[in-house]
Scaffold this active site. Structure first.
Site, short mmCIF file in Angstrom:
data_model
loop_
_atom_site.label_atom_id
_atom_site.label_comp_id
_atom_site.label_asym_id
_atom_site.label_seq_id
_atom_site.Cartn_x
_atom_site.Cartn_y
_atom_site.Cartn_z
N PHE A 1 -1.32 10.11 -7.09
CA PHE A 1 -1.01 8.72 -6.74
C PHE A 1 -1.56 7.74 -7.78
O PHE A 1 -1.26 6.59 -7.75
CB PHE A 1 -1.55 8.35 -5.36
CG PHE A 1 -1.12 9.31 -4.28
CD1 PHE A 1 0.19 9.75 -4.21
CD2 PHE A 1 -2.03 9.80 -3.36
CE1 PHE A 1 0.60 10.64 -3.23
CE2 PHE A 1 -1.63 10.70 -2.38
CZ PHE A 1 -0.32 11.12 -2.31
N SER A 57 0.83 -1.21 0.00
CA SER A 57 0.00 0.00 0.00
C SER A 57 0.86 1.26 0.00
O SER A 57 0.49 2.28 -0.60
CB SER A 57 -0.93 0.01 1.21
OG SER A 57 -0.22 0.27 2.42
N TRP A 107 2.22 1.67 -3.52
CA TRP A 107 1.14 2.07 -4.43
C TRP A 107 0.90 3.58 -4.37
O TRP A 107 0.62 4.22 -5.39
CB TRP A 107 -0.15 1.34 -4.09
CG TRP A 107 -1.33 1.75 -4.92
CD1 TRP A 107 -1.67 1.26 -6.15
CD2 TRP A 107 -2.31 2.74 -4.60
NE1 TRP A 107 -2.81 1.89 -6.61
CE2 TRP A 107 -3.23 2.80 -5.66
CE3 TRP A 107 -2.52 3.58 -3.49
CZ2 TRP A 107 -4.33 3.66 -5.67
CZ3 TRP A 107 -3.60 4.44 -3.50
CH2 TRP A 107 -4.49 4.48 -4.57
N HIS A 108 1.04 4.16 -3.19
CA HIS A 108 0.74 5.58 -3.03
C HIS A 108 1.75 6.48 -3.73
O HIS A 108 1.42 7.62 -4.07
CB HIS A 108 0.67 5.95 -1.54
CG HIS A 108 -0.66 5.63 -0.92
ND1 HIS A 108 -0.95 4.41 -0.37
CD2 HIS A 108 -1.78 6.37 -0.78
CE1 HIS A 108 -2.19 4.42 0.10
NE2 HIS A 108 -2.72 5.59 -0.14
N GLY A 109 2.96 6.01 -3.91
CA GLY A 109 3.93 6.89 -4.56
C GLY A 109 5.24 6.20 -4.83
O GLY A 109 5.63 5.25 -4.13
#
Length: 476
Positions: free
Chosen positions: A476, A320, A323-325
């Site tokens: 994102f 996670s 995934w955000h950056g």
């Protein structure tokens, strides 16, 4: 196209009005055309990426469904999955791969093997529609959902404009069948839809954006502020992030509801959570459930022993963060939350600890995940600052400075910001409360129409003279 723009406040009513006026056989065609236009407003060439994802996923699931051998089904499933992941990797993680390469080998510019950034732009929504496509392919393979009846139906499912750019990430079993139905205007959809839409615009325009104006200077130059100002900044940033992202989800859900579509809720009072694990079950629900279904369970979940369960939980949460950056600060952020999830699960496996925790008052317990999440968000928000270093160094500088008790500039928080935060908390509580009196408060009440109309009108005026910042999750 931004929800918080004059463009959208003209676009949405026109789309909805024409949607109900045209013959039913043209409704879905109108939605598909307007959804592609909605995405094209950002950058026209990026439409090809969306069409690529639609095409490769649809045809792979079609051939997978027709294949009689397990090998054939798995072959086409993998093409669908890796076809979408390769798209995501190329546009989002390619440059970060170069950064990792340079860091590991200690390379600097002008050296023979130094990898220079490609400078590729990140297409809006690519992190969302690729995951939605992958989930659909996996569900078709496991026969959890019936394959789309046509390329047109699946294309509309993946490109549906309200949730295209920043979610929620919709499961096929929740939404795909809705594009086969015919919808007519219904008053019982209008009020909840307008209310949800107006509430989302309130969160973004009246809470998130003003908070950003207050705390952005702190992130730009954190060494000038004292520990208390940094602590306030962390708390306000959580609220900003919540209002910004849940505000987008509210506008998406509200717009869809007016047209008769039911988009699943994406946030459920996360600040009432009593553990970090519970926080993630209430925050960005569509993504958390996606991780559980397509990463955690895929890795084996909790069915392969205690040690493997902890590893699977850690890896799922760590994903996670990535995934955000695509930067080191998101790696750190993911590592922190992954570690906390494992620690909590381990600690609460002891009955004595769990019983002791249950005895602590709820008002104290909710402070724990809020504080932990707030501290971790220093890394999430951090960007390179001259004189401090890269994003990780900036995040660490803010955290260490906050706990050092050092004095510095005071961060003034306007009363207007505090007032809108109070209204936010009260409004969220009432809208989520499922008691009869709370439901009755919002049911077909003229005052709800009035307040919603006033909020939308004020936003219309503001967007005509100012430019509201893009939603945070667009990056994102």
């Amino acid at each position: 196209m931004l929800f918080n723009s004059l463009h959208y406040l003209f676009f949405a009513p026109i789309v909805i009005l024409v949607y109900f006026l045209v013959p039913s056989r043209f409704q879905k065609l109108w939605l598909l055309v307007t959804s592609l236009y909605f995405y094209a407003v950002f950058r026209v060439p990026f439409i090809l990426l969306l069409i690529y994802s639609i095409a490769i996923t649809y045809f792979c699931t079609l051939w997978m469904d027709r294949s009689e051998s397990r090998f054939g089904k798995l072959f086409f499933l993998n093409i669908a999955i890796w076809g979408n992941l390769s798209l995501l990797y190329f546009f989002k993680y390619l440059d970060f791969s170069f950064t990792v390469w340079n860091t590991i080998l200690g390379l600097v510019p002008c050296e023979p093997y130094y990898a220079y950034p490609s400078g590729i732009l990140l297409p809006m929504g690519i992190s969302f529609f690729t995951l939605q496509a992958i989930a659909y392919a996996v569900d078709v393979y496991h026969k959890k959902v019936k394959r789309a009846e046509s390329l047109f139906q699946f294309g509309l499912f993946l490109s549906f404009f309200p949730q295209l750019v920043a979610g929620p990430i919709i499961r096929a079993q929740d939404m795909l069948h809705q594009f086969l139905d015919t919808y007519t205007f219904k008053k019982e959809n209008l009020l909840p839809g307008i209310r949800q839409l107006a509430w989302g615009l309130f969160k973004k325009t009246f809470v998130a954006d003003p908070i950003a104006a207050v705390i952005d200077p702190v992130f730009a130059d954190p060494l000038h502020y004292g520990w208390f100002s940094l602590a306030v900044t962390g708390s306000l940033y959580i609220i900003q992030m919540y209002c910004d992202f849940s505000g987008y989800s509210d506008v998406a859900i509200g717009t869809g509801r007016i047209m008769g579509f039911h988009i699943p809720i994406n946030f459920r009072q996360p600040f009432l959570s009593q553990t970090v694990s519970e926080f993630w079950r209430r925050w960005h629900i569509s993504f958390s459930s996606w991780l559980k279904e397509y990463v955690y369970i895929f890795l084996g979940g909790n069915k392969k022993g205690i040690s493997r369960t902890y590893i699977n939980l850690f890896l799922t949460t760590f994903v996670s963060g990535i995934w955000h950056g695509a930067d080191w600060n998101f790696v750190v952020w993911g590592f922190v939350h992954a570690s906390l999830m494992v620690i909590e699960r381990f600690a609460f496996s002891f009955e004595r600890i769990k019983n002791y925790w249950d005895k602590i008052p709820s008002t104290i317990k909710v402070a724990y995940p809020f504080t932990i999440f707030g501290i971790s968000m220093y890394f999430f928000r951090a960007r390179p600052v001259e004189g401090i270093g890269n994003s990780v160094q900036v995040g660490w500088a803010m955290v260490s400075r906050m706990f050092s008790g050092v004095q510095g500039d005071f961060l003034p928080v306007p009363l207007s910001v505090l007032s809108t935060v109070f209204i936010l908390m009260l409004g969220d509580y009432l809208m989520e409360k499922e008691t009869p009196w709370a439901k009755k408060l919002f049911e077909n009440r003229i005052w709800v129409y009035g307040i919603s109309a006033i909020l939308i009108s004020i936003c219309f005026i503001l967007y005509s003279v100012t430019v509201s910042a893009p939603f945070l999750y667009f990056q994102f």
